[in-house]
Motif scaffolding. Structure first.
Motif: not given
Length: 225
Positions: A6-8, A14-19, A87-94, A106-111
């Motif tokens: 649920k949290i994830e 959040e990463f998709k809707t709030v920059p 949630v706020g480093s600027g990277w998508p740590s989902v 890994s996600i979006y080609g990063m680890n």
């Protein structure tokens, strides 16, 4: 759905809707609408509210970037075990980062990966452009009090030079299966299919931000570094 799932799910949304961005900081504007995004403190306070609305209790947590205690996160207890939310480093740590075991994904080609050493958790990040892991932050298992962290948030821009993004624009957001990251006049595009990087002029940066999140258009009087 489990609490972690649920949290994830909420985190990915959040990463998709709030920059993540530093437009308010660069322009000395107080952010009164957390839904417009911002730096780590704005993002953390907003996501804490979202978790509260979903009956999930969380606490503010303070961590270190480049040896300076300037980054805010959240922690949650699930089945008597602690997890951290970035949630706020600027990277998508989902994914949630467990306090009790090391993980790598890994996600979006990063680890992302963690290493645990005594009372600290080291969070590392690697992209296809860097080829090796770089240390993102150090998360102490024992953090400041909630009151002290809220005070740090209140005074976070008294000396903005402590932040790695104090002198040029930052903006990142997930759209579809792509993660976009602007650093100064450079845009980086990450996905599982590959990595691209382009140079943009100021007008192009502003147009991109307007396209991806047009609610920020009125605040986009920025100085590119």
């Amino acid at each position: 759905m489990s609490t972690i799932d649920k949290i994830e799910s909420l985190l990915l949304n959040e990463f998709k809707t709030v920059p993540f961005h530093n437009l308010f900081m660069l322009n000395n504007i107080q952010n009164k609408q957390l839904s417009l995004g911002g730096t780590c403190s704005d993002k953390v306070l907003r996501f804490k509210g979202i978790l509260d609305n979903n009956d999930i209790n969380s606490k503010l947590h303070s961590s270190f970037i480049n040896g300076i205690e300037c980054h805010r996160m959240l922690s949650v207890i699930i089945n008597d075990r602690k997890y951290y939310i970035d949630v706020g480093s600027g990277w998508p740590s989902v994914k949630l980062f467990p306090e009790f075991k090391e993980i790598e994904y890994s996600i979006y080609g990063m680890n992302f990966k963690t290493e645990i050493n005594d009372n600290k958790i080291f969070l590392y990040h690697k992209t296809k452009s860097s080829y090796e892991y770089n240390k993102m932050m150090v998360i102490p298992k024992v953090s400041k009090s909630q009151e002290d962290i809220l005070l740090d948030i209140k005074n976070r821009f008294v000396d903005s030079s402590i932040y790695p993004f104090h002198d040029s624009v930052r903006f990142s957001i997930v759209k579809g299966q792509i993660f976009y990251f602007i650093k100064g006049s450079r845009i980086r595009i990450y996905s599982d299919k590959g990595f691209k990087e382009y140079m943009l002029n100021e007008k192009e940066v502003l147009s991109f931000i307007k396209e991806k999140f047009n609610r920020l258009e009125q605040y986009s009087n920025i100085l590119l570094g």
